[in-house]
Scaffold this active site. Structure first.
Site, PDB file in Angstrom:
ATOM      1  N   ASP A 227       9.364 -15.827-125.892  1.00  0.00           N
ATOM      2  CA  ASP A 227       8.599 -14.637-126.288  1.00  0.00           C
ATOM      3  C   ASP A 227       7.376 -14.383-125.414  1.00  0.00           C
ATOM      4  OD1 ASP A 227      10.414 -14.348-128.382  1.00  0.00           O
ATOM      5  OD2 ASP A 227       9.203 -15.586-129.734  1.00  0.00           O
TER       6      ASP A 227
ATOM      7  N   LYS B 221       9.240 -11.679-121.342  1.00  0.00           N
ATOM      8  CA  LYS B 221      10.244 -11.642-120.251  1.00  0.00           C
ATOM      9  C   LYS B 221      10.947 -10.288-120.205  1.00  0.00           C
ATOM     10  CE  LYS B 221      12.311 -15.105-122.211  1.00  0.00           C
ATOM     11  NZ  LYS B 221      11.343 -15.419-123.279  1.00  0.00           N
TER      12      LYS B 221
ATOM     13  N   GLY C 245      15.287 -12.380-128.166  1.00  0.00           N
ATOM     14  CA  GLY C 245      14.837 -11.051-128.597  1.00  0.00           C
ATOM     15  C   GLY C 245      13.897 -10.550-127.514  1.00  0.00           C
ATOM     16  N   HIS C 246      14.401  -9.693-126.645  1.00  0.00           N
ATOM     17  CA  HIS C 246      13.620  -9.219-125.493  1.00  0.00           C
ATOM     18  C   HIS C 246      13.229  -7.755-125.701  1.00  0.00           C
ATOM     19  CE1 HIS C 246      15.518 -12.561-122.783  1.00  0.00           C
ATOM     20  NE2 HIS C 246      14.848 -13.021-123.820  1.00  0.00           N
TER      21      HIS C 246
ATOM     22  N   GLN D 235      14.666 -17.593-124.023  1.00  0.00           N
ATOM     23  CA  GLN D 235      13.857 -18.680-124.583  1.00  0.00           C
ATOM     24  C   GLN D 235      12.790 -19.081-123.553  1.00  0.00           C
ATOM     25  OE1 GLN D 235      17.629 -19.186-125.023  1.00  0.00           O
ATOM     26  NE2 GLN D 235      17.087 -17.735-126.601  1.00  0.00           N
TER      27      GLN D 235
HETATM   28  P1  GDP Z   1      10.484 -12.051-124.639  1.00  0.00           P
HETATM   29  O1  GDP Z   1      11.372 -12.701-125.640  1.00  0.00           O
HETATM   30  O2  GDP Z   1       9.903 -13.006-123.660  1.00  0.00           O
HETATM   31  O3  GDP Z   1      11.114 -10.866-123.957  1.00  0.00           O
HETATM   32  O4  GDP Z   1       9.242 -11.469-125.469  1.00  0.00           O
HETATM   33  P2  GDP Z   1       9.308 -10.679-126.874  1.00  0.00           P
HETATM   34  O5  GDP Z   1       9.807  -9.309-126.622  1.00  0.00           O
HETATM   35  O6  GDP Z   1       9.984 -11.490-127.893  1.00  0.00           O
HETATM   36  O7  GDP Z   1       7.781 -10.692-127.282  1.00  0.00           O
HETATM   37  C1  GDP Z   1       6.789 -10.154-126.467  1.00  0.00           C
HETATM   38  C2  GDP Z   1       6.037  -9.065-127.242  1.00  0.00           C
HETATM   39  O8  GDP Z   1       4.849  -8.752-126.568  1.00  0.00           O
HETATM   40  C3  GDP Z   1       6.792  -7.752-127.345  1.00  0.00           C
HETATM   41  O9  GDP Z   1       6.465  -7.131-128.553  1.00  0.00           O
HETATM   42  C4  GDP Z   1       6.269  -6.952-126.164  1.00  0.00           C
HETATM   43  O10 GDP Z   1       6.359  -5.545-126.364  1.00  0.00           O
HETATM   44  C5  GDP Z   1       4.834  -7.393-126.161  1.00  0.00           C
HETATM   45  N1  GDP Z   1       4.189  -7.385-124.832  1.00  0.00           N
HETATM   46  C6  GDP Z   1       4.694  -7.746-123.627  1.00  0.00           C
HETATM   47  N2  GDP Z   1       3.750  -7.707-122.673  1.00  0.00           N
HETATM   48  C7  GDP Z   1       2.612  -7.307-123.285  1.00  0.00           C
HETATM   49  C8  GDP Z   1       1.263  -7.105-122.844  1.00  0.00           C
HETATM   50  O11 GDP Z   1       0.913  -7.295-121.681  1.00  0.00           O
HETATM   51  N3  GDP Z   1       0.368  -6.730-123.787  1.00  0.00           N
HETATM   52  C9  GDP Z   1       0.691  -6.521-125.092  1.00  0.00           C
HETATM   53  N4  GDP Z   1      -0.244  -6.160-125.939  1.00  0.00           N
HETATM   54  N5  GDP Z   1       1.951  -6.713-125.547  1.00  0.00           N
HETATM   55  C10 GDP Z   1       2.883  -7.105-124.655  1.00  0.00           C
HETATM   56  P1  IMO Z   2      13.386 -15.297-126.434  1.00  0.00           P
HETATM   57  O1  IMO Z   2      14.468 -15.160-125.399  1.00  0.00           O
HETATM   58  C1  IMO Z   2      11.263 -17.967-129.155  1.00  0.00           C
HETATM   59  C2  IMO Z   2      13.601 -21.182-131.019  1.00  0.00           C
HETATM   60  C3  IMO Z   2      13.829 -21.139-132.514  1.00  0.00           C
HETATM   61  C4  IMO Z   2      13.895 -22.620-132.831  1.00  0.00           C
HETATM   62  C5  IMO Z   2      14.604 -23.201-131.616  1.00  0.00           C
HETATM   63  C6  IMO Z   2      16.093 -23.422-131.816  1.00  0.00           C
HETATM   64  O2  IMO Z   2      13.154 -14.075-127.237  1.00  0.00           O
HETATM   65  O3  IMO Z   2      12.146 -15.864-125.821  1.00  0.00           O
HETATM   66  P2  IMO Z   2      18.185 -21.785-131.886  1.00  0.00           P
HETATM   67  O4  IMO Z   2      18.508 -20.648-132.795  1.00  0.00           O
HETATM   68  O5  IMO Z   2      18.099 -21.405-130.444  1.00  0.00           O
HETATM   69  O6  IMO Z   2      19.063 -22.977-132.109  1.00  0.00           O
HETATM   70  O7  IMO Z   2      16.693 -22.242-132.328  1.00  0.00           O
HETATM   71  O8  IMO Z   2      14.407 -22.267-130.562  1.00  0.00           O
HETATM   72  N1  IMO Z   2      14.028 -19.976-130.261  1.00  0.00           N
HETATM   73  C7  IMO Z   2      13.176 -19.083-129.740  1.00  0.00           C
HETATM   74  N2  IMO Z   2      11.837 -19.001-129.813  1.00  0.00           N
HETATM   75  N3  IMO Z   2      11.945 -17.071-128.418  1.00  0.00           N
HETATM   76  C8  IMO Z   2      13.298 -17.153-128.309  1.00  0.00           C
HETATM   77  O9  IMO Z   2      13.995 -16.363-127.476  1.00  0.00           O
HETATM   78  C9  IMO Z   2      13.978 -18.169-129.031  1.00  0.00           C
HETATM   79  N4  IMO Z   2      15.281 -18.528-129.164  1.00  0.00           N
HETATM   80  C10 IMO Z   2      15.290 -19.643-129.916  1.00  0.00           C
HETATM   81  O10 IMO Z   2      12.772 -20.485-133.163  1.00  0.00           O
HETATM   82  O11 IMO Z   2      12.596 -23.157-132.833  1.00  0.00           O
HETATM   83 MG    MG Z   3      11.605 -12.855-127.704  1.00  0.00          MG
END
Ligand code: GDP
Ligand code: IMO
Ligand code: MG
Length: 428
Positions: free
Chosen positions: A13, A16, A40-41, A224
């Site tokens: 999270d 990416k 979850g991207h 991840q």
């Molecule tokens: P990922 O799994 O690495 O793709 O990240 P996620 O989408 O799960 O979580 C990142 C969250 O931060 C999302 O809600 C993005 O919209 C938000 N985000 C990403 N970059 C920035 C930033 O520079 N500033 C802020 N405020 N939010 C950001």
């Molecule tokens: P993105 O790509 C954050 C965590 C789960 C749990 C552990 C194992 O959005 O960054 P699993 O279901 O993979 O067997 O769970 O990994 N986890 C993540 N945490 N971002 C993710 O993906 C994750 N995918 C799995 O919360 O701790």
């Molecule tokens: Mg994510």
């Protein structure tokens, strides 16, 4: 640099999705190489929010080819649902999507097993996303898995499904087993769901090699994060795939020399979802503030993310494990209102001070963070379009991180939007 890997440098999270989306404008191919719909991207496109779980984040771009590599585990139901939610015409995604025949399938039994395993672990539960990821990868290693390419021959597919379900039937409660281990039903449903994808199955290694020879730009999208890697992460509180850059080769069919550049994405602070060690976690009001301002709730499971200060010991490990060429720092704007900003620069275990990751999980669990505090900037950074436009204290914070890690910060994200990205050094 035509082949670029984007890796989560922390616990996932890191943002990416936003970074891959921003760079996909210059890419010909975007590739997922590990994980499944546990990812979850988040991407903003034409004012609409998309959260990609299984589709590569380049899928919205007409001229980008999107690959799902052999290291990925695919839930057919989720794949079909996600394509429906993004409302892309079938003719469009058929042009833009290809899947490896080596990708393993997540079946209903894997979800049931994930649930059962977590329940059985009680207070030692991992806090998985309950997407069946672990059991699907376990089947792969046990050679009882079912692959995307198996669907090309229905009789062979049925035989593979039978081997898989026979190995699990006795492990599940009787009524649950009846529900998810019926060979004919599982075969029929999976074949029906995957029929439209049969002619999209390719050898991703060949496709990527051809693209590379043509000088095309290839973007490998990590899911991840480094500390969730099955080998190098905070085992057993990890996911079940190789999330580090090494995973690109085994998850796509290319060799190490086919990678030109590797960038790690890190928030300007730290978060983690699920259980497991997190030395710089803040259990106080500051942690709450980070969660509130950063909107730190899971994109897949909506769970509140645990929040803390940036951890240099952890990032140093990530830099080495991934051969990082640079860091992309996201969510800098979340720190805008803080009086001072903490950075964990070492751990204390008993009387010892550690600047490298402890080898023993017991030491890691008892490690206390040693913080350095830097002055905050108390100014809005979201509008800045260059490094020079950032407040002096924000620049000093970034320069310190570079020095601690001996790694350049090549991009800085200061908002959710694709355009809120400061580029100090071109990624491709
Ligand atoms: P990922 O799994 O690495 O793709 O990240 P996620 O989408 O799960 O979580 C990142 C969250 O931060 C999302 O809600 C993005 O919209 C938000 N985000 C990403 N970059 C920035 C930033 O520079 N500033 C802020 N405020 N939010 C950001
Ligand atoms: P993105 O790509 C954050 C965590 C789960 C749990 C552990 C194992 O959005 O960054 P699993 O279901 O993979 O067997 O769970 O990994 N986890 C993540 N945490 N971002 C993710 O993906 C994750 N995918 C799995 O919360 O701790
Ligand atoms: Mg994510």
């Amino acid at each position: 640099m035509p082949s670029l890997v984007i890796i989560g440098a922390q616990w996932g999270d890191e943002g990416k999705g936003k970074i891959v989306d921003a760079l996909a404008g210059q890419a010909d191919v975007v590739v997922r190489f590990q994980g499944g719909d546990n990812a979850g991207h988040t991407v903003f496109h034409d004012g609409r929010k998309f959260v990609f779980h299984i589709l590569p984040s380049g899928i919205l771009r007409p001229r980008v080819m999107n690959l799902i590599g052999g290291g990925v585990v695919v839930n057919p139901q989720k794949l079909v649902e996600e394509l429906a939610t993004i409302r892309l015409p079938e003719s469009a995604w058929r042009k833009r999507l290809r899947l490896s025949g080596e990708a393993h399938l997540i079946l209903a039994c894997h979800l049931a097993l994930d649930q059962a395993a977590e329940a059985q672990r009680g207070n030692r539960k991992i806090g998985t996303t309950q997407r069946g990821i672990g059991p699907a990868y376990a089947d792969r290693a046990a050679r009882t898995g079912v692959r995307m390419g198996d669907t090309l021959d229905p009789d062979y597919f049925r035989a593979q499904v039978k081997t898989c379900l026979d190995s699990h039937r006795a492990l599940l409660p009787k009524d649950r087993a009846r529900e998810v281990c019926n060979v004919d039903r599982v075969t029929r449903e999976a074949l029906a769901l995957l029929r439209p994808f049969r002619d999209l199955i390719v050898d991703t290694g060949i496709l990527l090699d051809t693209a590379r020879r043509k000088g095309q730009h290839i973007l490998y999208e990590g899911a991840q994060g480094t500390m969730l890697d099955i080998g190098a992460g905070t085992y057993p509180y990890v996911t079940s795939s190789h999330t580090i850059a090494g995973g690109v080769c085994v998850g796509t069919g290319i060799g190490p020399h086919a990678i030109d550049r590797i960038l790690g994405v890190s928030k300007a602070y730290a978060t983690r979802v699920g259980e497991g060690p997190f030395t710089s976690e803040l259990h106080d009001a500051t942690g709450e503030t980070l969660r509130r301002i950063g909107g730190e709730y899971g994109a897949t499971t909506k769970r509140p993310r645990r929040c803390g200060w940036l951890d240099i010991v952890q990032l140093r490990r990530a830099a080495r494990l991934n051969s990082l060429d640079g860091l992309i720092l996201t969510k800098l704007d979340v720190l805008d209102g803080f009086e001072q900003i903490g950075v964990c620069t070492a751990y204390r275990c008993g009387k010892k001070r550690w600047t490298e990751w402890p080898a023993s999980p017991v030491d890691l669990a008892s490690a206390e963070p040693i913080y350095t505090f830097l002055p905050g900037w108390k100014q809005v950074t979201t509008g800045a379009t260059s490094f020079q436009e950032l407040p002096a204290a924000a620049r000093a914070y970034i320069n310190k991180i570079e020095r601690w890690l001996d790694l350049p910060v090549v991009m800085i994200s200061n908002g959710q939007d694709r355009k809120q990205l400061i580029t100090r050094r071109r990624a491709f």
